[in-house]
Design an enzyme around this catalytic site. Structure first.
Site: not given
Length: 605
Positions: A258, A331
């Protein structure tokens, strides 16, 4: 299909050198797994599927086809209520307008985007956005959520609070894993959702992994493969698409994708032995979707591209070598790990060229879709290539019956979720998972009538779940709340806890860490309590590694989650009401990381 009680492939012997921190995983896997080319194809669809897809494609414009390649975030609790974040990220004001204008193939729900307030609201929102999709082209949406349960869950109460992936790993039970999948799939479908971005099949062999950890089934590739396949069977048996993630394996990194771009330095032999077996099992099980990882794997692609944007990884390995024919979804494209090399207009183009079918959560939907349109207009991406992905997406929707009936009964949805039977199943999993790591003093279980102070990490509501369970089992118990922000101990908490502990027979103290190192304030509290005259019973509520950081305690347990069922399971162990069956699904290193404190499979009885 994978046999009920066997691993997906019989691994061959590897003579390749293996790094010491991974040696146990390679040994458990039996060495490198042979990966035959063009095998493991997903099951064939209905007999008329190809003709139906041809018919659907013939009626779609190029814009509609491109739209199917995107899964968007829409802000708001209702389909037609304007929200400023929609305007800034999609160019339109409402979720219904996102669907009508951009023809997206799917939506993903989050609490932070205000999609998930209560079950009736969720079901109503789902019905209304599906109506918008049908009105604007007739292609139903796949509505999804990151519904792993455990520490990552999305549906609100009364959804069943399951213990989570590592708890399933600690049970080793394929039946438990399949039941967990069935519960999640059934509850999602009741609320109008059709896809869980689960299970996580990353093999977590890095204790300092900040993003996977307790979300993983464990460190044994064969066990992760077996239990992951069982979850897929449960999810898809409930007519809910499963998505195995994160390909080709996110379990051996100390970097959060992330926030950065992790590099997995496994050799091809290590990938075959550790990371790929669970994905092979998922493909054999007929998994609808595989999600990519924003990780660099030099052994597979030395270009520096993350797997999400890598043709050798998505097409060369996943499609051609492993023979996967289902949907490949990225993702989130808002994560930093996929935005380091290209702008937001180019990232989806590069992902499609690599072999991805659906682009999840682009930070600016208009920019992303315009990038793809420009690539198609220039010939960089052919319309035939777009149609390849649309065919897979339509096949998934047909397989899940979305063209037959997509509306749900919003008024009664909540009554079918979080049933007594499902909650009972969750408790059985948690009971079988809780692992007694140390009990050098032989203090457990406590004698009936013993007095216990419950404290440490946890809100009053959470601590009182354990208190109530201890009382049900015949112990006297009270709680002490010590938190200032849900995770950090308040100033003077150690002294307050020390005073409250006087006169009780034992203190049950909970800790929780998202990585390997337990927060210093939690450690200080445990050490202060353990330095007194009252025995301290320690339980980690997330990753099981806390035991090597909290110092000498009378006994230590791993619960693998902070759901109510996890807390009740710990209380059951303290009172002797739970038969200890759980085994560590990961090895626990020493606090300095130089050795092994507790091996994989350890668990006292």
């Amino acid at each position: 299909m994978t046999p009920e009680n066997s691993s997906p492939r019989s691994p061959s012997t590897s003579t390749s050198p293996v790094l010491s921190r991974r040696a146990f995983a390679v040994a458990l896997a039996g060495g490198a797994v042979a990966l035959p080319a063009a095998a493991h194809a997903a099951p064939a669809g209905r007999g008329n599927e190809t003709a139906r897809i041809d018919e659907l494609l013939a009626g779609m414009s190029l814009d509609q086809k491109i739209g199917q390649l995107f899964v968007a975030v829409g802000y708001g609790s209702a389909a037609d209520v304007p929200h400023g974040s929609n305007t800034s990220t999609t160019g339109v004001d409402t979720i219904a307008e996102i669907v009508r204008t951009h023809h997206v193939g799917g939506l993903i729900y989050f609490t932070w985007s205000d999609n998930l307030q209560d079950i009736e609201q969720i079901a109503t929102l789902s019905n209304d956005v599906q109506a918008a999709a049908l009105d604007s082209g007739g292609i139903p949406l796949i509505i999804s959520a990151d519904e792993e349960r455990g520490v990552v869950y999305r549906l609100p109460a009364p959804a069943t609070p399951l213990p989570g992936e590592m708890a399933l790993g600690a049970t080793g039970s394929r039946a438990h894993a399949r039941k967990a999948g069935d519960i999640v799939g059934s509850e999602l479908r009741a609320a109008g959702l059709h896809q869980a971005f689960a299970p996580v099949v990353d093999v977590n062999i890095e204790a300092q992994n900040p993003v996977i950890g307790v979300r993983s089934l464990g460190a044994d590739p064969a066990a992760v493969a077996r239990l992951g396949a069982a979850q897929i069977k449960g999810l898809q048996g409930a007519n809910c698409s499963a998505a195995a993630k994160h390909f080709p394996g996110h379990g051996d990194t100390a970097t959060d994708s992330h926030l950065g771009l992790p590099v997995i330095d496994h050799t091809r032999e290590e990938l075959d032995a550790i990371d790929l077996p669970p994905f092979l099992a998922a493909i054999d099980e007929g998994v609808d979707v595989i999600m990519t990882a924003h990780i660099v794997v030099p052994a597979l692609d030395d270009s520096g591209r993350p797997a999400t944007l890598s043709h050798p990884i998505l097409t060369g390995l996943l499609r051609e070598e492993l023979g996967y024919e289902g949907v490949i979804v990225t993702d989130s494209l808002a994560m930093e790990g996929v935005r380091t090399l290209f702008g937001d207009d180019r990232v989806p183009v590069e992902a499609i060229l690599a072999g991805a079918d659906q682009m999840l959560m682009p930070p600016d939907l208009v920019v992303a879709m315009d990038g793809v349109r420009e690539a198609v207009a220039s010939g960089e991406i052919t319309e035939e290539r777009v149609e390849e992905s649309v065919r897979r997406i339509l096949a998934q929707k047909l397989r899940r019956g979305l063209f037959d009936e997509v509306q749900v009964d919003a008024a009664t949805a909540a009554s079918t979720i979080g049933t007594k039977r499902s909650v009972g199943s969750a408790q059985a999993i948690a009971d079988d998972a809780v692992t007694l790591i140390t009990d050098d003093s032989g203090i457990l279980p406590l004698a009936a009538g013993s007095t216990v102070l419950v404290t440490g990490v946890g809100t009053a509501a959470k601590l009182n779940v354990a208190v109530a369970a201890l009382r049900e089992h015949g112990l006297e118990a009270n709680s002490l709340v010590m938190l200032s922000d849900g995770r950090t101990m308040t100033a003077g908490a150690e002294a307050e806890a020390e005073a409250a502990a006087r006169g009780v027979d034992a203190v049950l103290v909970f800790t929780s860490s998202s990585g390997f190192t337990t927060p210093a304030s939690q450690v200080a509290t445990v050490e202060k309590l353990a330095g007194g005259d009252v025995p301290v019973l320690h339980a980690s509520l997330r990753n099981p590694y806390d035991v090597v950081h909290v110092g000498e305690v009378a006994a230590s347990m791993a619960a693998y989650g902070n759901s109510d069922c996890n807390l009740r399971a710990v209380a059951g162990v303290v009172a002797g009401a739970v038969n200890l069956r759980g085994k560590l699904p990961v090895a626990i290193p020493t606090a300095d990381g130089t050795g092994e404190a507790f091996p994989l499979g350890h668990g006292l009885r």
